[in-house]
Design a protein around this motif. Structure first.
Motif, mmCIF file in Angstrom:
data_model
loop_
_atom_site.group_PDB
_atom_site.id
_atom_site.type_symbol
_atom_site.label_atom_id
_atom_site.label_comp_id
_atom_site.label_asym_id
_atom_site.label_seq_id
_atom_site.Cartn_x
_atom_site.Cartn_y
_atom_site.Cartn_z
ATOM 1 N N SER A 282 0.818 -1.210 0.000
ATOM 2 C CA SER A 282 0.000 0.000 0.000
ATOM 3 C C SER A 282 0.856 1.266 0.000
ATOM 4 O O SER A 282 0.435 2.305 -0.503
ATOM 5 C CB SER A 282 -0.934 0.012 1.223
ATOM 6 N N LEU A 283 2.058 1.183 0.578
ATOM 7 C CA LEU A 283 2.961 2.329 0.649
ATOM 8 C C LEU A 283 4.011 2.314 -0.455
ATOM 9 O O LEU A 283 4.912 3.165 -0.465
ATOM 10 C CB LEU A 283 3.660 2.359 2.007
ATOM 11 N N VAL B 137 1.841 9.229 8.400
ATOM 12 C CA VAL B 137 1.005 8.188 7.808
ATOM 13 C C VAL B 137 -0.194 7.913 8.701
ATOM 14 O O VAL B 137 -0.080 7.872 9.936
ATOM 15 C CB VAL B 137 1.842 6.899 7.607
ATOM 16 N N ASN C 29 -3.006 -1.765 8.205
ATOM 17 C CA ASN C 29 -3.529 -1.856 6.847
ATOM 18 C C ASN C 29 -5.003 -2.219 6.747
ATOM 19 O O ASN C 29 -5.802 -1.457 6.233
ATOM 20 C CB ASN C 29 -2.703 -2.880 6.061
ATOM 21 N N GLY D 27 -5.579 0.768 3.759
ATOM 22 C CA GLY D 27 -4.755 0.667 2.558
ATOM 23 C C GLY D 27 -5.470 -0.062 1.442
ATOM 24 O O GLY D 27 -6.593 -0.549 1.601
ATOM 25 N N GLU E 90 -6.006 5.236 -0.790
ATOM 26 C CA GLU E 90 -4.594 5.422 -0.505
ATOM 27 C C GLU E 90 -4.420 5.621 0.992
ATOM 28 O O GLU E 90 -5.286 6.210 1.643
ATOM 29 C CB GLU E 90 -4.040 6.658 -1.239
ATOM 30 N N VAL F 109 9.284 6.270 3.889
ATOM 31 C CA VAL F 109 8.590 5.858 2.671
ATOM 32 C C VAL F 109 9.460 6.206 1.466
ATOM 33 O O VAL F 109 10.410 6.990 1.577
ATOM 34 C CB VAL F 109 7.206 6.530 2.560
#
Length: 293
Positions: A101-102, A123, A135, A199, A211, A291
């Protein structure tokens, strides 16, 4: 935003699918990249991993790197919330949904490159009552699988083994009644599966058009009573979230009350940790993470 710290603690769940093999490689690559590892722990008992993370955070280590699967990441983030510690992850599990997801690479070298050449970013996390998660949480077949799947099956066969076990457990599965919301605005429907998502991914498969950081928690429901529809939706998921959209109903917002009849267990990033009814909500900008730049 400022560069990532050059001093870190590395804590790896060696029971995760590739954890034991990856620990030495991660230590070597981080040191070669100029990261001072003030602590490096290979944790053989996953239950002790949160305590090791807590120790590192309390020691004011600038960055805490956790290696493991989604369950390891989810149980670790609680101890980083509300601190200045940068949270880094090495995706070493079966699905690695939060890393996907990241957009964090799933190979060790690529993930270490993010930790050394990436950037800091605030985040979002999800919450089930008072428990933070990274998530996705789920109600339905996913907790049934999580409660029964042999650990060695996941470790040695990966996602194919996990999906095979899911097919076995489908025979035991029963649809349920789901209520989203409270009072006059509550919606009650027949459900086969519920995903509570921060996510895009669940089980390593892209299912939800969202997102991490878009400001919403997403409740995605496969409606109905026939198990065939669950299989149909899963099959369509191989084509991404677009085809799935036609088989699900979604609720988007910052907070939802969720109940089921009968009360059911909830798997949180692959670990069964709660039971309905619960309040699911978004924790906005809960942690600072490393990230991709």
């Amino acid at each position: 935003m400022s560069k990532l710290p050059r001093s870190a603690a590395l804590i790896v769940n060696t029971k995760s699918r590739t954890g034991e093999k990856a620990f030495r490689d991660a230590c070597r690559l981080l040191k070669e990249a100029g990261v001072d590892l003030v602590m490096a722990k290979a944790v053989k008992n996953p239950a002790k991993l949160p305590d090791e993370v807590k120790k590192a955070v309390n020691a004011k280590v600038p960055m805490v790197i956790v290696g493991g699967g989604d369950g390891s990441i989810s149980c670790a983030v609680d101890h980083v919330v509300g601190t200045d510690t940068v949270f880094g992850l090495l995706p070493l599990g079966t699905a690695n949904s939060f890393a996907r997801s990241l957009a964090i690479p799933l190979d060790i070298a690529g993930a270490v490159a993010v930790l050394t050449e990436g950037k800091r970013k605030k985040v979002d996390l999800g919450m089930i009552d008072g428990d933070y998660f990274a998530n996705c949480a789920a109600i339905g077949l996913s907790p049934l699988i999580a409660e029964t799947v042999p650990h060695d099956l996941k470790k040695w066969l990966g996602r194919p083994g996990y999906l095979g076990w899911a097919a076995v457990q489908l025979a035991r599965f029963k649809p349920f009644l789901l209520t989203v919301g409270e009072g006059a605005s509550a919606v009650t429907i027949d459900a086969l599966e519920v995903r509570i998502a921060n996510g895009r991914y669940q089980g390593g498969t892209e299912l939800i058009e969202t997102e991490v950081g878009d400001g919403d928690i997403v409740i995605q429901v496969i409606e109905g009573q026939r198990r065939f529809k669950l299989l149909w939706s899963w099959g369509l998921s191989l084509g991404g979230p677009g085809p799935v959209r036609g088989t699900v109903r979604e609720f988007r917002g910052r907070e939802f009350r969720i109940a089921t009849d009968p009360p059911l267990p909830i798997s949180i990033d692959g670990e069964v940790l709660a039971q309905t009814p619960v309040t699911a909500k978004l924790a906005r900008h809960a942690i600072v993470m490393a990230v991709p730049a």
